[in-house]
Design an enzyme around this catalytic site. Structure first.
Site, PDB file in Angstrom:
ATOM      1  N   GLU A   1      51.238  61.646  55.396  1.00  0.00           N
ATOM      2  CA  GLU A   1      49.707  61.448  55.390  1.00  0.00           C
ATOM      3  C   GLU A   1      49.292  59.715  55.375  1.00  0.00           C
ATOM      4  O   GLU A   1      48.400  59.588  56.129  1.00  0.00           O
ATOM      5  CB  GLU A   1      49.112  61.991  54.232  1.00  0.00           C
TER       6      GLU A   1
ATOM      7  N   HIS B   1      50.940  60.927  62.602  1.00  0.00           N
ATOM      8  CA  HIS B   1      52.119  61.861  62.177  1.00  0.00           C
ATOM      9  C   HIS B   1      53.137  61.861  63.263  1.00  0.00           C
ATOM     10  O   HIS B   1      54.389  61.654  62.732  1.00  0.00           O
ATOM     11  CB  HIS B   1      51.513  63.347  62.107  1.00  0.00           C
TER      12      HIS B   1
ATOM     13  N   HIS C   1      44.585  61.000  64.073  1.00  0.00           N
ATOM     14  CA  HIS C   1      45.490  61.378  62.830  1.00  0.00           C
ATOM     15  C   HIS C   1      46.821  62.104  63.371  1.00  0.00           C
ATOM     16  O   HIS C   1      47.689  61.554  62.709  1.00  0.00           O
ATOM     17  CB  HIS C   1      44.572  62.438  62.324  1.00  0.00           C
ATOM     18  N   GLU C   2      46.687  62.942  64.232  1.00  0.00           N
ATOM     19  CA  GLU C   2      48.227  63.684  64.490  1.00  0.00           C
ATOM     20  C   GLU C   2      49.139  62.896  65.277  1.00  0.00           C
ATOM     21  O   GLU C   2      50.029  62.979  65.053  1.00  0.00           O
ATOM     22  CB  GLU C   2      47.633  64.865  65.283  1.00  0.00           C
TER      23      GLU C   2
HETATM   24 ZN    ZN Z   1      47.714  64.976  58.287  1.00  0.00          ZN
END
Ligand code: ZN
Length: 501
Positions: free
Chosen positions: A295, A269, A265-266
């Site tokens: 997101e 980003h 997830h990170e």
């Molecule tokens: Zn996030």
């Protein structure tokens, strides 16, 4: 005009440097700072943030923006110059409308509310948090009135996180989506035994978890010459320049997905923050377009890629090499199903892909009622539980597992939650387009190759930085406004197949 533009850029670069320096202090605070450093760090951060704000709202910047307005109007909308002037003007007008006294009051109230929320959550006692939430809501109503809005008061708050998105737009997207998700959740509930995820709760050495996460992050395209990973209690991504973007993760020896999917997830980003054109550096265009677009990147990599069968075709044998005992009784198929188990649960951050959206809708609806003064803060626990019953069929046994679970309301961050679901939707819309443009992407993922997908995202989304809004990006990249069609199709296909519904 060129001179005025250069002068504007010079001033904005100073603001950017101050903000990034404050960011570095904040990164340090959340990773390495010893506990007793907190008081001095709070002062240092406040000083830098105040300086950045003062430099930004200076009358000189307002005058330059005014002088440049006609010049910008003659340039192509998507040019660097026109975008810089347009986006800076939007930020500037917002910043000017909020009195410094209100900013200070919100910050003070938030830090008191955060302390109270921690106690209230630990004791599961909403009454301890109630007066602070009342204060935060009142201050956000005041903020919304300063910022101004056309239609709904919530618009002003939402706009801080998702520029130009309106409450009515979000409601129009969420209402049919809710029906689709509720129907899917109910169908899956009748077959809940079809998936067993006990394997995820076995004991996994944290050093090996770390090592595996780094391998995955590198293969997705995270360049450790321009990035690094550290540990923190709450994972986050932060950027100091296009060549220095940091991520954090947390390791749980008894729950494999925490670090694994947290890291992916990170990484999503971080890849976004590493992908804007270097020419945008030290301007307000450096960085992600909005929380929703951000997101979309993290959830695309985490869920659509990271929880796909193809991804595990490549990675499951490697994970089993690292954890032979824990995974001895697993096949690719049983592991793929385990990481995609759907079950109504109390905690949003642990929710599966299908039920996740309902957690968001609940908060979005309650926040609207709060700022429209249709729901007294004292009634939040009851309203929360009623919606949990209605959407997910379960009622939290206490407020710690209910309305006290998220940190956002203690910070006063009202208007924020919907961006999580808008991002998930946009992720599906983008991925469907990527596969239309490059049909071999799924096969590549199954071979552990992610370069074509990353290149596509770079070209279509990352490279633009903050030039466009979420809806503008959706139209430019997919030819359609932001909508839930691809998201619903994705959920129905994937989970319909897993659960046979
Ligand atoms: Zn996030």
């Amino acid at each position: 005009m060129k001179e005025k533009l250069e002068e504007l850029k010079k001033r904005l670069a100073v603001v950017n440097d101050l903000e990034r320096a404050a960011g570095l202090l904040s990164w340090d605070q959340q990773t390495y700072m010893p506990p007793r450093g907190a008081a001095a760090r709070a002062e240092q951060l406040a000083t830098l943030q105040k300086l950045a704000h003062e430099h930004f709202i200076a009358d000189e910047i307002g005058a330059l923006l005014n002088d440049l307005a006609d010049y910008a109007a003659q340039l192509p909308y998507d040019s660097d110059e026109a975008s810089l002037i347009r986006v800076t003007k939007r930020d500037y007008d917002r910043a000017k409308r909020v009195p410094p006294k209100l900013v200070e009051e919100m910050a003070r109230a938030a830090s008191l509310a955060f302390e109270a929320w921690q106690r209230a959550k630990a004791e599961s006692n909403f009454k301890l948090f109630q007066p602070h939430l009342e204060k935060n809501v009142e201050l956000r109503i005041e903020l919304a009135n300063c910022l101004g809005y056309k239609d709904r008061i919530y618009d002003a708050l939402l706009d801080q996180y998702e520029p130009q998105m309106t409450t009515a737009q979000v409601e129009a997207i969420f209402a049919p989506l809710k029906q689709d998700i509720v129907a899917l959740v109910q169908a899956i509930a009748r077959k809940s035994d079809a998936v067993n995820d006990a394997v995820l709760h076995r004991e996994y050495d944290v050093h090996k978890q770390w090592e595996f996460g780094v391998q995955v992050a590198k293969s997705l395209g995270l360049d450790f010459e321009r990035s690094r990973q550290d540990k923190s209690p709450h994972p986050f991504t932060i950027s100091f320049s296009v060549n220095d973007v940091r991520i954090t993760t947390r390791l749980n020896p008894k729950f494999l997905p925490s670090a694994l999917f947290g890291t992916i997830h990170e990484t999503g980003h971080a890849l976004y923050e590493l992908g804007y054109r270097p020419e945008l550096e030290r301007t307000p265009l450096a960085g992600g377009a909005s929380l929703g677009v951000h997101e979309s990147q993290s959830r695309l990599w985490e869920n659509i890629v990271g929880r796909s069968r193809g991804f595990w075709q490549f990675w499951f044998p490697r994970l089993r090499e690292m954890f032979p005992e824990q995974l001895a009784d697993q096949t690719l198929e049983s592991f793929y199903r385990a990481v995609n188990k759907v079950a109504p649960s109390f905690i949003r951050v642990e929710a599966d892909e299908v039920t996740y959206g309902l957690h968001i809708m609940l908060r979005f609806e309650l926040e609207n009622l709060l700022v429209e003064r249709k729901l007294p803060v004292a009634d939040v626990p009851d309203a929360w539980n009623a919606k949990m019953q209605e959407y997910l069929g379960i009622v939290p046994p206490n407020d710690a597992l209910g309305c006290l679970q998220d940190v956002h309301w203690s910070y006063g961050d009202l208007g924020y939650f919907s961006t999580y679901l808008l991002g998930s939707m946009f992720a599906a819309q983008l991925y469907a387009q990527a596969v239309r443009d490059v049909p071999t992407i799924p096969e590549q993922i199954a071979r552990g190759e992610f370069a074509d997908l990353l290149t596509w995202l770079r070209e279509k989304v990352h490279t633009h930085g903050r030039k466009f809004t979420l809806d503008e990006l959706a139209r430019r990249v997919t030819g359609e406004p932001l909508n839930a069609r691809a998201y619903v199709a994705y959920l129905k296909t994937k989970f319909g197949e897993i659960y046979g519904v």
